[in-house]
Design an enzyme around this catalytic site. Structure first.
Site, PDB file in Angstrom:
ATOM      1  N   CYS A   1       0.814  -1.218   0.000  1.00 58.53           N
ATOM      2  CA  CYS A   1       0.000   0.000   0.000  1.00 58.53           C
ATOM      3  C   CYS A   1       0.847   1.267   0.000  1.00 58.53           C
ATOM      4  CB  CYS A   1      -0.945  -0.023   1.192  1.00 58.53           C
ATOM      5  SG  CYS A   1      -1.918  -1.536   1.202  1.00 58.53           S
TER       6      CYS A   1
ATOM      7  N   HIS B   1      -2.490   8.370   5.726  1.00 58.66           N
ATOM      8  CA  HIS B   1      -2.761   7.072   5.100  1.00 58.66           C
ATOM      9  C   HIS B   1      -4.217   6.726   5.391  1.00 58.66           C
ATOM     10  CE1 HIS B   1      -1.829   3.340   3.213  1.00 58.66           C
ATOM     11  NE2 HIS B   1      -2.056   2.618   4.280  1.00 58.66           N
TER      12      HIS B   1
ATOM     13  N   HIS C   1      -9.444   2.669  -0.639  1.00 55.79           N
ATOM     14  CA  HIS C   1      -8.017   2.371  -0.611  1.00 55.79           C
ATOM     15  C   HIS C   1      -7.597   1.829  -1.976  1.00 55.79           C
ATOM     16  CE1 HIS C   1      -4.086   1.459   0.448  1.00 55.79           C
ATOM     17  NE2 HIS C   1      -4.259   0.766   1.553  1.00 55.79           N
TER      18      HIS C   1
ATOM     19  N   PHE D   1       1.149  -3.513   4.165  1.00 51.59           N
ATOM     20  CA  PHE D   1       1.436  -4.882   4.610  1.00 51.59           C
ATOM     21  C   PHE D   1       2.882  -5.218   4.243  1.00 51.59           C
ATOM     22  CE2 PHE D   1      -3.168  -6.735   4.270  1.00 51.59           C
ATOM     23  CZ  PHE D   1      -3.530  -5.995   5.380  1.00 51.59           C
TER      24      PHE D   1
ATOM     25  N   GLU E   1      -1.408   5.220  13.169  1.00 49.26           N
ATOM     26  CA  GLU E   1      -1.003   6.459  12.492  1.00 49.26           C
ATOM     27  C   GLU E   1      -1.101   7.642  13.458  1.00 49.26           C
ATOM     28  OE1 GLU E   1      -2.996   7.256   8.782  1.00 49.26           O
ATOM     29  OE2 GLU E   1      -1.385   8.617   8.148  1.00 49.26           O
TER      30      GLU E   1
ATOM     31  N   LYS F   1      -8.988   8.704   1.494  1.00 52.83           N
ATOM     32  CA  LYS F   1      -9.599   7.375   1.382  1.00 52.83           C
ATOM     33  C   LYS F   1     -11.040   7.375   1.873  1.00 52.83           C
ATOM     34  CE  LYS F   1      -5.334   4.636   1.626  1.00 52.83           C
ATOM     35  NZ  LYS F   1      -4.326   5.630   2.059  1.00 52.83           N
TER      36      LYS F   1
END
Lengths: 410, 423
Positions: free
Chosen positions: B173, B313, B350, B409, B324, B345
């Site tokens: 990501c 993010h 996403h 990830f 975050e 987002k």
């Protein structure tokens, strides 16, 4: 250390600099065994035979993985279970390279180490896929069938266990390499770009020490399918790389294996008292538009950019055997009689993303051992006894992308 | 006169072109209008049947000719569309770009429908062998190309005349941000005057959805799709899978100014740090994310007091948003309560491999337009995450610097720092 000079006394290399890139660790696995010493022993002995499995994936022959005790590099069984074989293999080979460089387990060095991994992925669950395909007969609603089967039969952990960037992720988890982590994709070209970028970061002072490499696990039908969708695989009796033109199939014999290198700035390696295998000189790459017949010209340009020394030059070719690519590479090599080619794919098979790092590693081993390899295919490769001060690694992708690197005595 | 070298003596990197596609539409204008209006691009999935699926919503891009043609074709078209817009804005030759290409795109796999086609055209009892036999008989270059990891970038390089070996990358990501970082670094090293960085992701297939679903990563708020992505809200229940693309034309400021290009913004700094804690979870103390933010600030030569806005993010997963916040509050201290932090987002979902590039594009537009896009669906604040998320409604503000976060990830953390003007 004296500068190396050519026969006429003129330097064949630029002056040494603190940010020169040196190779201080090599991790290798192929059908020939594991580690740089085992590979040097096997490949420097005349007449070494390839390890082949012609049965399991007939009509295709593969070079299988050797016996590996995963525990030696991946201590936790839990970690091993989170990876399919490709990731496990790559993590294992990365561990070998870190060990070899004296970095493994050094928390400070690992935490500041940058990493570029050349990765494929897609090691799917063959049983689940096969069951879906079998059940598709007589089902008009294939997409609904897919949902039914995938939601109930996929292992939740499989996604990550075969995902491209999770080889790097597992190297971080298992070996604690956490400076930075980047994954490049794109078959052999990914391996070329990974080494190129890693070297560029060190030369520019952006990184002091890097882990770079890749792995390929061919013993899975989808890994053969990746080639065979365009008919690239050799069929029938096995032959050396240079002898597959005109034989049944497309010429590629794949192999399972991997190669990781630890690259360091000369200063970083010297400060921690590490002897380097070799210096990594120019790394060059190209993208010929092969359908327009540009490959030969692209290779000419790369040979020009690689700053080849005068005189005979040991050349570790990563040739796949793929008909068109290997024919073009052979022609380019034959046009340069000083290049003494050794196509190691004859003995290891084609390891896709790992092919270029593997070639660089073998070039470094020859320079470090001060001896050439005997011909791997005596009918097509000239004998030499010249001690190599330099060696060239070439990779011409079976379908696209090409690259070279010149390795010199450290 | 703008400084042409940065605080470390490297060429300053300017952005001279931006292209965008998201579920909100094609192009910067439509996207910006929708984004600042707080419009959601999330909708019920109609690309494939949703029987048996826990999540039946997504931010798919359904309005391109390739939208029904599989992940490879759509990812290519998304990338090409964004790149074309970016090149047009830059004023550079779109057929002969003359710089390297860095493409963030999803890992490829043979499409299930292709696999089925192969299976149906063979008769071997073993399914895997049957597929292999059919593959070599059929010898379909389309199928082959779609399963080659380097194909999309190769084709893009052909289309736009990029130089050298194009790099296709995945940092999950964070991929889009990494593509930009690679371009910035190439210019700083003096390897090129310009680079094309693209993030594109058209991989919202049923299997992709199921894979994330099996990891319990996705929102299951199916009944109100436009409400499903709710970053920083107490009731956030996962991210919404989405598609999109963004392209940035990066140029050395010196070369951009010399040719009279309009400078949209400056890519001031990039930072990264890998996490060794877990395959999907972040280290509980958020130290890798903290290190990535700090590295980006240091690379930009800015202190934490000099960031005006944070493009989060903000995935809307319970874990990410908490981590975050921890990382931001650690780096920025009590000042974090006064820095606007919003998540694109909340509206576009996403976009995975494309997210870092899309959000960098929106960050640059935020500075140019002086408008901060909101975090929509913020109806139920999470008291554990006390942030000014620019709730629900856009905000006019003078924004000179932005931090954009991307966490993925596999322990991937990449942060970008952008500025409106050169120094």
């Amino acid at each position: 250390m004296p500068a190396l000079t050519g026969g006429d006394g003129r330097p064949t290399r630029p002056a040494m600099s603190l940010n020169d890139v040196v190779i201080t660790g090599i991790g290798l696995v192929s059908c020939l065994g594991e580690g740089p010493d085992a590979h040097w022993r096997a490949l420097s002995a005349p007449g070494t035979e390839p390890v082949l499995d012609a049965e399991r994936f007939a009509p295709y022959t593969v070079h299988p993985l050797p016996q590996i005790d995963w525990n030696l590099q991946i201590a936790k069984r839990g970690d091993q279970r989170q990876m399919e074989t490709w990731q496990r293999l790559g993590t294992y080979v990365a561990g070998l390279a870190l060990d070899d460089a004296g970095i493994k387990g050094d928390e400070a060095l690992c935490a500041t180490m940058d990493m570029v991994v050349a990765a494929g992925g897609g090691e799917r669950d063959v049983a689940v896929d096969s069951a879906i395909l079998a059940a598709s007969t007589g089902r008009p609603d294939f997409d609904v069938l897919l949902n039914e089967k995938l939601t109930t039969e996929l292992r939740p952990t499989l996604f990550l266990a075969q995902l491209s960037n999770l080889l790097a992720g597992n190297i971080s988890i298992v070996h604690k390499v956490t400076g930075s982590s980047r994954t490049f994709m794109g078959e052999e070209g990914a391996g070329v770009a990974a080494v190129d970028i890693a070297a560029a970061r060190i030369r520019s002072g952006q990184s002091t020490h890097m882990l770079v490499g890749g792995a390929f696990q061919t013993e899975h039908p989808d890994m053969l399918l990746g080639y065979e969708l365009a008919g690239y695989l050799h069929r029938g009796q096995w032959k050396p790389v240079w002898q597959r033109q005109g034989a049944e199939g497309g010429g590629v014999v794949s192999g399972s294996g991997g190669a990781f290198l630890v690259l360091e700035s000369r200063e970083h390696a010297e400060k921690r008292g590490r002897k380097a295998y070799a210096e990594l000189g120019p790394v060059v790459s190209g993208r010929a538009r092969r359908t327009r017949g540009e490959l030969g010209a692209s290779l000419d340009a790369l040979f020009g950019a690689a700053k080849l020394p005068d005189g005979p030059l040991l050349t570790l070719s990563a040739a796949s055997g793929g008909h068109a690519a290997t024919k073009a590479e052979k022609a380019a090599l034959d046009a340069r009689p000083d290049l003494v080619a050794r196509a190691f794919g004859t003995l290891t098979g084609h390891m896709k993303e790992a092919q270029f790092p593997f070639a660089v590693a073998l070039a470094a081993l020859a320079v470090s051992n001060g001896a050439p390899y005997p011909p791997f295919d005596p009918a097509n490769e000239a004998a030499t006894d010249k001690k190599p001060h330099e060696a060239l690694a070439t990779t011409v992708g079976y379908h696209q992308f090409e690259g070279m690197a010149l390795v010199r005595a450290a | 006169m703008a400084k042409l070298k940065d605080h470390l003596g490297r060429p300053v990197v300017a952005v001279t072109g931006i292209g965008l596609v998201t579920s909100l539409g094609v192009g910067k204008a439509d996207n910006w209008a929708a984004l600042t209006a707080g419009k959601s691009g999330i909708h019920p999935i109609n690309r494939f049947p949703v029987d048996q699926l826990n999540t039946r919503i997504a931010g798919t891009v359904d309005f391109l000719p390739s939208s029904t043609k599989g992940a490879s074709a759509l990812t290519y078209e998304l990338a090409e569309t964004a790149a074309r817009e970016a090149l047009e804005e830059s004023g550079l030759d779109a057929e002969n770009f003359g710089g390297p290409l860095f493409l963030a795109s999803p890992p490829v796999e043979l499409d299930w429908h292709d696999r089925l086609t192969l299976y149906k055209s063979g008769d071997n009892e073993d399914a895997a062998e049957r597929v292999l036999e059919a593959a070599r008989t059929l010898n379909s270059s389309d199928m082959f190309d779609s399963a080659q990891f380097g194909f999309i970038a190769d084709r893009l390089a052909d289309t736009f005349g990029a130089t050298g070996l194009p790099i296709t990358l995945s940092t999950a990501c964070a991929s889009g941000a990494t593509a930009i970082q690679l371009g910035v670094e190439a210019i700083r090293r003096g390897e090129c005057d310009r680079a094309l960085a693209i993030g594109a992701d058209g991989s919202a297939t049923a299997e992709a959805l199921i894979r994330f679903s099996l990891l319990s990563a996705l929102s299951t708020s199916n009944d109100a799709p436009e409400k499903a992505s709710k970053p920083f809200s107490k009731d956030r229940d996962g991210f919404v899978l989405a598609e999109g693309s963004a392209a940035l034309v990066l140029e050395s400021l010196e070369v951009a100014l010399a040719r009279g290009a309009t400078v949209i913004g400056i890519l001031r700094g990039c930072g990264e740090k890998a996490d060794d804690f877990h395959r999907t979870r972040s280290k509980p103390d958020a130290s890798p994310a903290i290190a990535a933010v700090k590295a980006a600030l240091a690379d930009a030569g800015l202190s934490e007091n000099e960031i005006d806005y944070i493009n989060a993010h903000g995935t809307s997963t319970p874990e990410n948003d908490k981590m975050e916040h921890l990382s931001l509050s650690t780096v920025f201290g009590e000042r974090i309560g006064r820095i606007p932090v919003s998540s694109n987002k909340s509206m576009i979902g996403h976009t995975l491999s494309a997210a870092g590039a899309i959000e960098a594009a929106f960050s640059l537009m935020t500075m140019r337009e002086g408008v901060i896009p909101p975090t929509i669906n913020y109806d139920n604040a999470d008291p554990a995450i006390p942030l000014d998320v620019v709730p629900n409604v856009k905000r006019e503000a003078k924004v000179g610097t932005v931090l954009s976060n991307s966490f993925g990830f596999g322990g991937q953390n990449t942060c970008l720092v952008m500025a409106r003007e050169p120094v």
